[in-house]
Design a protein around this motif. Structure first.
Motif: not given
Length: 142
Positions: A87-106
């Motif tokens: 959650g602390a990285h929401e904006e950057r994750l939107a620009a990262l590319g294909p990924h999935t997440t858990g609470v503390g895992c990318l």
């Protein structure tokens, strides 16, 4: 104080990783995390490659030590552990590319399909937050 690290050689562990895409990605992540943290890779348990460490203490009284940043090359995807939570990285994750997440895992299936500069920013931000000496919350609280 007991160490959180095992005696497993991270180089030998990573050399044995399969499939080949996970091994390639593991080599890239090892270099990236070493550059971001200035720390050498060490093994946390049997399959987690960690860099640096931090102490956490929850409101419940539970406390311990863990890698400040880490990854694990799994068959299905490489797991990157972000103790400060995704959650602390929401904006950057939107620009990262294909990924999935858990609470503390990318979870990343192929580093060649993500923006490594964005990943490096995420790792740098997480590292700074976790090693600031003031971090102690759970990833799900971030």
């Amino acid at each position: 104080m007991p160490t959180i690290w095992t005696d497993v050689d991270p180089g030998a562990y990573l050399d044995a990783v399969t499939p080949a895409v996970r091994r390639r990605d593991a080599d890239t992540l090892r270099d990236l995390m070493e550059r971001v943290t200035g720390e050498p890779p060490r093994m946390f348990g049997a399959s987690i490659v960690g860099f640096g460490e931090y102490h956490y203490e929850y409101a419940s009284g539970r406390s311990g030590d863990a890698p400040a940043i880490a990854f694990a090359p799994r068959k299905a995807a490489t797991t990157i552990y972000l103790p400060d939570g995704v959650g602390a990285h929401e904006e950057r994750l939107a620009a990262l590319g294909p990924h999935t997440t858990g609470v503390g895992c990318l979870y990343l299936k192929d580093l060649e399909r993500v923006d490594l500069a964005v990943l490096e920013q995420i790792l740098r931000t997480s590292w700074a937050a976790v090693t600031s000496g003031t971090f102690g919350q759970r990833a799900r609280e971030s």
